[in-house]
Enzyme design. Sequence first.
Site, PDB file in Angstrom:
ATOM      1  N   GLY A 140      -0.545   4.235   0.203  1.00  0.00           N
ATOM      2  CA  GLY A 140      -1.442   5.275   0.708  1.00  0.00           C
ATOM      3  C   GLY A 140      -0.715   6.053   1.794  1.00  0.00           C
ATOM      4  N   PHE A 141      -1.470   6.586   2.726  1.00  0.00           N
ATOM      5  CA  PHE A 141      -0.848   7.459   3.727  1.00  0.00           C
ATOM      6  C   PHE A 141       0.097   6.699   4.657  1.00  0.00           C
ATOM      7  CE2 PHE A 141      -4.383   9.921   2.195  1.00  0.00           C
ATOM      8  CZ  PHE A 141      -3.798  11.172   2.046  1.00  0.00           C
ATOM      9  N   GLY A 195       0.811  -1.209   0.000  1.00  0.00           N
ATOM     10  CA  GLY A 195       0.000   0.000   0.000  1.00  0.00           C
ATOM     11  C   GLY A 195       0.844   1.258   0.000  1.00  0.00           C
ATOM     12  N   GLU A 213     -19.409  16.797   3.218  1.00  0.00           N
ATOM     13  CA  GLU A 213     -18.618  17.521   2.212  1.00  0.00           C
ATOM     14  C   GLU A 213     -19.207  17.292   0.819  1.00  0.00           C
ATOM     15  OE1 GLU A 213     -14.465  17.721   4.718  1.00  0.00           O
ATOM     16  OE2 GLU A 213     -14.589  16.244   3.129  1.00  0.00           O
ATOM     17  N   ASP A 226      -5.867   2.421   8.399  1.00  0.00           N
ATOM     18  CA  ASP A 226      -7.274   1.998   8.505  1.00  0.00           C
ATOM     19  C   ASP A 226      -7.426   0.518   8.866  1.00  0.00           C
ATOM     20  OD1 ASP A 226      -7.967   4.540   7.846  1.00  0.00           O
ATOM     21  OD2 ASP A 226      -9.003   4.046   5.974  1.00  0.00           O
TER      22      ASP A 226
HETATM   23  C1  LIG Z   1     -13.658  10.340   0.462  1.00  0.00           C
HETATM   24  C2  LIG Z   1     -12.738  10.257   1.654  1.00  0.00           C
HETATM   25  C3  LIG Z   1     -12.411  11.420   2.329  1.00  0.00           C
HETATM   26  C4  LIG Z   1     -11.546  11.366   3.436  1.00  0.00           C
HETATM   27  N1  LIG Z   1     -11.249  12.537   4.079  1.00  0.00           N
HETATM   28  C5  LIG Z   1     -10.379  12.507   5.121  1.00  0.00           C
HETATM   29  C6  LIG Z   1     -10.002  13.724   5.764  1.00  0.00           C
HETATM   30  O1  LIG Z   1     -10.431  14.820   5.386  1.00  0.00           O
HETATM   31  N2  LIG Z   1      -9.118  13.638   6.787  1.00  0.00           N
HETATM   32  C7  LIG Z   1      -8.610  12.439   7.231  1.00  0.00           C
HETATM   33  O2  LIG Z   1      -7.815  12.423   8.167  1.00  0.00           O
HETATM   34  N3  LIG Z   1      -8.972  11.269   6.650  1.00  0.00           N
HETATM   35  C8  LIG Z   1      -9.832  11.280   5.596  1.00  0.00           C
HETATM   36  N4  LIG Z   1     -10.193  10.100   4.995  1.00  0.00           N
HETATM   37  C9  LIG Z   1      -9.679   8.831   5.539  1.00  0.00           C
HETATM   38  C10 LIG Z   1      -8.268   8.558   5.017  1.00  0.00           C
HETATM   39  O3  LIG Z   1      -8.272   8.539   3.609  1.00  0.00           O
HETATM   40  C11 LIG Z   1      -7.776   7.211   5.554  1.00  0.00           C
HETATM   41  O4  LIG Z   1      -7.858   7.173   6.943  1.00  0.00           O
HETATM   42  C12 LIG Z   1      -6.325   6.974   5.112  1.00  0.00           C
HETATM   43  O5  LIG Z   1      -6.209   7.013   3.713  1.00  0.00           O
HETATM   44  C13 LIG Z   1      -5.824   5.636   5.652  1.00  0.00           C
HETATM   45  O6  LIG Z   1      -4.520   5.424   5.205  1.00  0.00           O
HETATM   46  P1  LIG Z   1      -4.036   3.942   4.859  1.00  0.00           P
HETATM   47  O7  LIG Z   1      -2.581   4.053   4.537  1.00  0.00           O
HETATM   48  O8  LIG Z   1      -4.475   3.012   5.917  1.00  0.00           O
HETATM   49  O9  LIG Z   1      -4.862   3.550   3.560  1.00  0.00           O
HETATM   50  P2  LIG Z   1      -4.934   4.271   2.138  1.00  0.00           P
HETATM   51  O10 LIG Z   1      -4.424   5.654   2.203  1.00  0.00           O
HETATM   52  O11 LIG Z   1      -6.316   4.057   1.658  1.00  0.00           O
HETATM   53  O12 LIG Z   1      -3.933   3.432   1.259  1.00  0.00           O
HETATM   54  C14 LIG Z   1      -4.149   2.085   0.948  1.00  0.00           C
HETATM   55  C15 LIG Z   1      -3.354   1.766  -0.300  1.00  0.00           C
HETATM   56  O13 LIG Z   1      -3.296   0.361  -0.457  1.00  0.00           O
HETATM   57  C16 LIG Z   1      -3.509   0.027  -1.811  1.00  0.00           C
HETATM   58  N5  LIG Z   1      -4.041  -1.333  -1.840  1.00  0.00           N
HETATM   59  C17 LIG Z   1      -5.156  -1.784  -1.226  1.00  0.00           C
HETATM   60  N6  LIG Z   1      -5.287  -3.103  -1.420  1.00  0.00           N
HETATM   61  C18 LIG Z   1      -4.244  -3.497  -2.180  1.00  0.00           C
HETATM   62  C19 LIG Z   1      -3.836  -4.748  -2.728  1.00  0.00           C
HETATM   63  N7  LIG Z   1      -4.532  -5.868  -2.515  1.00  0.00           N
HETATM   64  N8  LIG Z   1      -2.718  -4.780  -3.482  1.00  0.00           N
HETATM   65  C20 LIG Z   1      -2.000  -3.649  -3.729  1.00  0.00           C
HETATM   66  N9  LIG Z   1      -2.337  -2.442  -3.221  1.00  0.00           N
HETATM   67  C21 LIG Z   1      -3.442  -2.376  -2.453  1.00  0.00           C
HETATM   68  C22 LIG Z   1      -4.476   1.081  -2.310  1.00  0.00           C
HETATM   69  O14 LIG Z   1      -4.400   1.240  -3.708  1.00  0.00           O
HETATM   70  C23 LIG Z   1      -4.003   2.329  -1.557  1.00  0.00           C
HETATM   71  O15 LIG Z   1      -3.064   3.067  -2.294  1.00  0.00           O
HETATM   72  C24 LIG Z   1     -11.038  10.126   3.877  1.00  0.00           C
HETATM   73  C25 LIG Z   1     -11.370   8.957   3.187  1.00  0.00           C
HETATM   74  C26 LIG Z   1     -12.198   9.026   2.085  1.00  0.00           C
HETATM   75  C27 LIG Z   1     -12.538   7.771   1.347  1.00  0.00           C
END
Ligand SMILES: Cc1cc2nc3c(=O)[nH]c(=O)nc-3n(C[C@H](O)[C@H](O)[C@H](O)COP(=O)(O)OP(=O)(O)OC[C@H]3O[C@@H](n4cnc5c(N)ncnc54)[C@H](O)[C@@H]3O)c2cc1C
Length: 428
Positions: A11-12, A9, A172, A299
Amino acid sequence: MLTRVVIIGAGFGGLHAARELVDRNVDVLLIDRNNYHTFTPLLYQVATCGLEASEIAHPVRPVFHGAGNIAFLLGEVTEINTAEQVIIVKSEDSERHERYDYLIVAAGSVTNYFGSTTIPQSSFKLKTLEDSLTLRNHILRLFERAVWVDDAAARKALTTIVVVGGGATGLEMAGALYELYAKVFKREFAGLTPRIVLVEATDKVLAPYPKELQTAAREQLESLGVEVKLGSPVMETASDHITLKDGQVIPTHTLIWAAGVKASPLAQMLGVPLERGGRIRIQPTTEVVGLEHVYVVGDMAYLEDAHGQPYPMLIPVAKQQGMLAANNILRRIKGWKQHEFRYIDRGIMATIGRSRAVAYIFNRIKLRGFLAWVAWLGLHLITLLGFQNQLQVFLHWVWNYFTYDRSVRVIIGDPAARTPANSEHAPV
Ligand SMILES: Cc1cc2nc3c(=O)[nH]c(=O)nc-3n(C[C@H](O)[C@H](O)[C@H](O)COP(=O)(O)OP(=O)(O)OC[C@H]3O[C@@H](n4cnc5c(N)ncnc54)[C@H](O)[C@@H]3O)c2cc1C
């Protein structure tokens, strides 16, 4: 041989973990199904024609230019074998087995339909860039389609949007949609009267906020023109209407489901018991309880704070956990004691259209209205990855603010691919 760290991932959580490992004595493989990082807080602006998709997405490879120890792989992780310390990654036509010494799982979350099989078929979600583009195309198409329809009730259904979920995303989205309609479409589609309804199952919006900010948010939303229906869960959905628990039927072709998320299905591959929302219980070091060499952040992770509440599914939590996991791996390699998670909580905020917002900063300062909105703009601009994106977004916002224009209104894609019979999403 260097210790091998695999991060699932970009993501963040994953991206910040990888950044901590740049030029450190480890060999890192970062994997994502997309070649870009998505700035999720602005997805709703792409869906409502405020921003281009490329303005809120940043390619992953350039982030690690010059970092010799970080490799990126575009692919879908389909299996995690914790006994063998191997994961399987698939691309379109091939498959790779990647060995790890340490694994950081940061695959985020997916939309939660709470067991319903009909809602996914008749609703739109807002989790990915593709989702926001699908929704944008759908909304633009509906308005063009409404022009062709003579029957007033049918026309009204085409221009009615129901947003389900009274969290920040729902608010939003509802606020931005109303502004799109009231300030832009109204000038261009004479005689079409839009209706935006926000539906929330509980009796309040923005549950984590203090009561007065909840009330302020609701009032700001209603003052815009959005209908807010609290305490009325959705009971039934179809392609042309939804029914609420109180029996009310709302004719609509657009249901936006923003009612919740659950951990990525990858959580089920770790073979440990799952917590609420399918999340994985981690230790304060971010290591998975009961698993060696595996860290879960963001998450997907379930960790309780000092009050016994799970840390929220928010960007700052994911970023801070990602950085901690990376540093703890480095500490562990050196045989040092690992650090525990201490959340630095700077607050929460939600915007409700132009000049309207609520912010609860450092769990003390309560802002509402214009001041909260300016705080929201500033924060999101600062945290948006990449200088070019920041500049583009800033210019777009300034342009939209003064002109009420929404320039991103091109319907892209083959209309035939979105007809009711063969569309996964667009029920019209
Ligand atoms: C519409 C929306 C608005 C939001 N607004 C806010 C906000 O204003 N403030 C805030 O704090 N939070 C906000 N959030 C929540 C925030 O986006 C999440 O808490 C944050 O992104 C979590 O980070 P993460 O690294 O756990 O997952 P993510 O940032 O979602 O990253 C997960 C990554 O894993 C990759 N992935 C997933 N499964 C696989 C797989 N099987 N194989 C390869 N890659 C994979 C995905 O492509 C993605 O790039 C919002 C969420 C959404 C949906």
